[in-house]
Design a protein around this motif. Structure first.
Motif, PDB file in Angstrom:
ATOM      1  N   GLY A   7     -23.361  42.623  43.391  1.00 56.66           N
ATOM      2  CA  GLY A   7     -24.061  41.407  42.985  1.00 56.66           C
ATOM      3  C   GLY A   7     -23.859  40.281  43.983  1.00 56.66           C
ATOM      4  N   THR A   8     -22.641  40.146  44.473  1.00 59.32           N
ATOM      5  CA  THR A   8     -22.352  39.114  45.468  1.00 59.32           C
ATOM      6  C   THR A   8     -23.177  39.338  46.732  1.00 59.32           C
ATOM      7  N   LEU A   9     -23.266  40.575  47.173  1.00 61.55           N
ATOM      8  CA  LEU A   9     -24.028  40.887  48.383  1.00 61.55           C
ATOM      9  C   LEU A   9     -25.530  40.685  48.158  1.00 61.55           C
ATOM     10  N   VAL A  65      -5.366  58.992  32.395  1.00 60.47           N
ATOM     11  CA  VAL A  65      -6.818  59.125  32.467  1.00 60.47           C
ATOM     12  C   VAL A  65      -7.346  58.024  33.391  1.00 60.47           C
ATOM     13  N   ASN A  66      -8.185  58.432  34.322  1.00 54.96           N
ATOM     14  CA  ASN A  66      -8.745  57.531  35.333  1.00 54.96           C
ATOM     15  C   ASN A  66     -10.182  57.190  34.986  1.00 54.96           C
ATOM     16  N   HIS A  67     -10.523  55.908  35.152  1.00 52.19           N
ATOM     17  CA  HIS A  67     -11.864  55.418  34.847  1.00 52.19           C
ATOM     18  C   HIS A  67     -12.375  54.583  36.022  1.00 52.19           C
ATOM     19  N   ALA A  68     -13.626  54.754  36.376  1.00 53.13           N
ATOM     20  CA  ALA A  68     -14.250  53.882  37.369  1.00 53.13           C
ATOM     21  C   ALA A  68     -14.454  52.523  36.736  1.00 53.13           C
ATOM     22  N   ASP A  69     -14.134  51.464  37.457  1.00 52.38           N
ATOM     23  CA  ASP A  69     -14.369  50.112  36.955  1.00 52.38           C
ATOM     24  C   ASP A  69     -15.749  49.665  37.435  1.00 52.38           C
ATOM     25  N   ILE A  70     -16.733  49.929  36.620  1.00 49.97           N
ATOM     26  CA  ILE A  70     -18.124  49.647  36.970  1.00 49.97           C
ATOM     27  C   ILE A  70     -18.338  48.150  37.169  1.00 49.97           C
ATOM     28  N   LEU A  71     -17.683  47.328  36.380  1.00 52.34           N
ATOM     29  CA  LEU A  71     -17.840  45.875  36.504  1.00 52.34           C
ATOM     30  C   LEU A  71     -17.401  45.397  37.891  1.00 52.34           C
ATOM     31  N   ALA A  72     -16.322  45.981  38.425  1.00 56.84           N
ATOM     32  CA  ALA A  72     -15.849  45.593  39.764  1.00 56.84           C
ATOM     33  C   ALA A  72     -16.909  45.877  40.813  1.00 56.84           C
ATOM     34  N   VAL A  73     -17.540  47.038  40.731  1.00 64.62           N
ATOM     35  CA  VAL A  73     -18.581  47.392  41.701  1.00 64.62           C
ATOM     36  C   VAL A  73     -19.803  46.497  41.517  1.00 64.62           C
ATOM     37  N   ARG A  74     -20.164  46.227  40.298  1.00 64.63           N
ATOM     38  CA  ARG A  74     -21.306  45.336  40.043  1.00 64.63           C
ATOM     39  C   ARG A  74     -21.052  43.954  40.614  1.00 64.63           C
ATOM     40  N   ASN A  75     -19.814  43.470  40.517  1.00 64.86           N
ATOM     41  CA  ASN A  75     -19.485  42.159  41.077  1.00 64.86           C
ATOM     42  C   ASN A  75     -19.639  42.155  42.594  1.00 64.86           C
ATOM     43  N   MET A  81     -17.556  36.110  44.904  1.00 65.46           N
ATOM     44  CA  MET A  81     -16.452  36.769  45.584  1.00 65.46           C
ATOM     45  C   MET A  81     -16.477  36.398  47.068  1.00 65.46           C
ATOM     46  N   LYS A  82     -15.298  36.326  47.639  1.00 58.89           N
ATOM     47  CA  LYS A  82     -15.178  36.026  49.061  1.00 58.89           C
ATOM     48  C   LYS A  82     -15.137  37.327  49.866  1.00 58.89           C
ATOM     49  N   GLU A  83     -15.450  37.217  51.157  1.00 59.06           N
ATOM     50  CA  GLU A  83     -15.400  38.392  52.031  1.00 59.06           C
ATOM     51  C   GLU A  83     -14.020  39.032  52.015  1.00 59.06           C
ATOM     52  N   THR A  84     -12.977  38.206  51.899  1.00 57.44           N
ATOM     53  CA  THR A  84     -11.619  38.757  51.880  1.00 57.44           C
ATOM     54  C   THR A  84     -11.366  39.600  50.629  1.00 57.44           C
ATOM     55  N   ASP A  85     -12.150  39.380  49.583  1.00 61.96           N
ATOM     56  CA  ASP A  85     -12.044  40.198  48.369  1.00 61.96           C
ATOM     57  C   ASP A  85     -12.917  41.451  48.475  1.00 61.96           C
ATOM     58  N   ILE A  86     -14.086  41.302  49.095  1.00 62.73           N
ATOM     59  CA  ILE A  86     -15.056  42.391  49.168  1.00 62.73           C
ATOM     60  C   ILE A  86     -14.661  43.442  50.210  1.00 62.73           C
ATOM     61  N   ALA A  87     -14.152  43.011  51.345  1.00 63.73           N
ATOM     62  CA  ALA A  87     -13.860  43.929  52.454  1.00 63.73           C
ATOM     63  C   ALA A  87     -12.930  45.080  52.062  1.00 63.73           C
ATOM     64  N   PRO A  88     -11.809  44.838  51.366  1.00 61.02           N
ATOM     65  CA  PRO A  88     -10.943  45.971  51.002  1.00 61.02           C
ATOM     66  C   PRO A  88     -11.615  46.959  50.045  1.00 61.02           C
ATOM     67  N   ILE A  89     -12.481  46.454  49.191  1.00 62.18           N
ATOM     68  CA  ILE A  89     -13.182  47.330  48.252  1.00 62.18           C
ATOM     69  C   ILE A  89     -14.144  48.239  49.005  1.00 62.18           C
TER      70      ILE A  89
END
Length: 104
Positions: A85-87, A72-82, A1-9
């Motif tokens: 993981g990148t960091l 129904v709302n769900h946390a996207d655990i894979l997104a956080v792991r990505n 992932m690029k910083e431009t993808d990580i920063a908004p998260i």
């Protein structure tokens, strides 16, 4: 992932209400929670909750599923792991001294 993808998260999680909502959804696991349940746990007014959930959905940390009239709302655990993981993957790889001049 690029910083431009990580920063908004990371920015989305930088707000205490959104962090609290996300942690609540992580604890809820696969069953997720509807907006009313999240509101009861957080005490946030519906409009404020909708705003914060929208921000989490926009950056991909929360996914929403419609079940009839219920959302129904769900946390996207894979997104956080990505993101994490990148960091973590960059741990201890060293820093190029010439990189300081490029960043300035």
């Amino acid at each position: 992932m690029k910083e431009t993808d990580i920063a908004p998260i990371l920015a989305a999680l930088g707000h205490s209400a959104r962090l609290g909502i996300f942690r609540l959804l992580v604890r809820a696991g696969n069953t997720g929670l509807n907006i009313g349940e999240i509101g009861r746990h957080t005490g946030l007014p519906a409009s404020t909750l909708a705003h914060h959930l929208g921000a989490l959905v926009q950056v991909g940390l929360v996914r929403q599923e419609k079940h009839g009239r219920e959302v129904v709302n769900h946390a996207d655990i894979l997104a956080v792991r990505n993101v994490l993981g990148t960091l973590i993957d960059e741990c201890c790889i060293g820093v190029d001294v010439g990189q300081e001049e490029e960043m300035a």
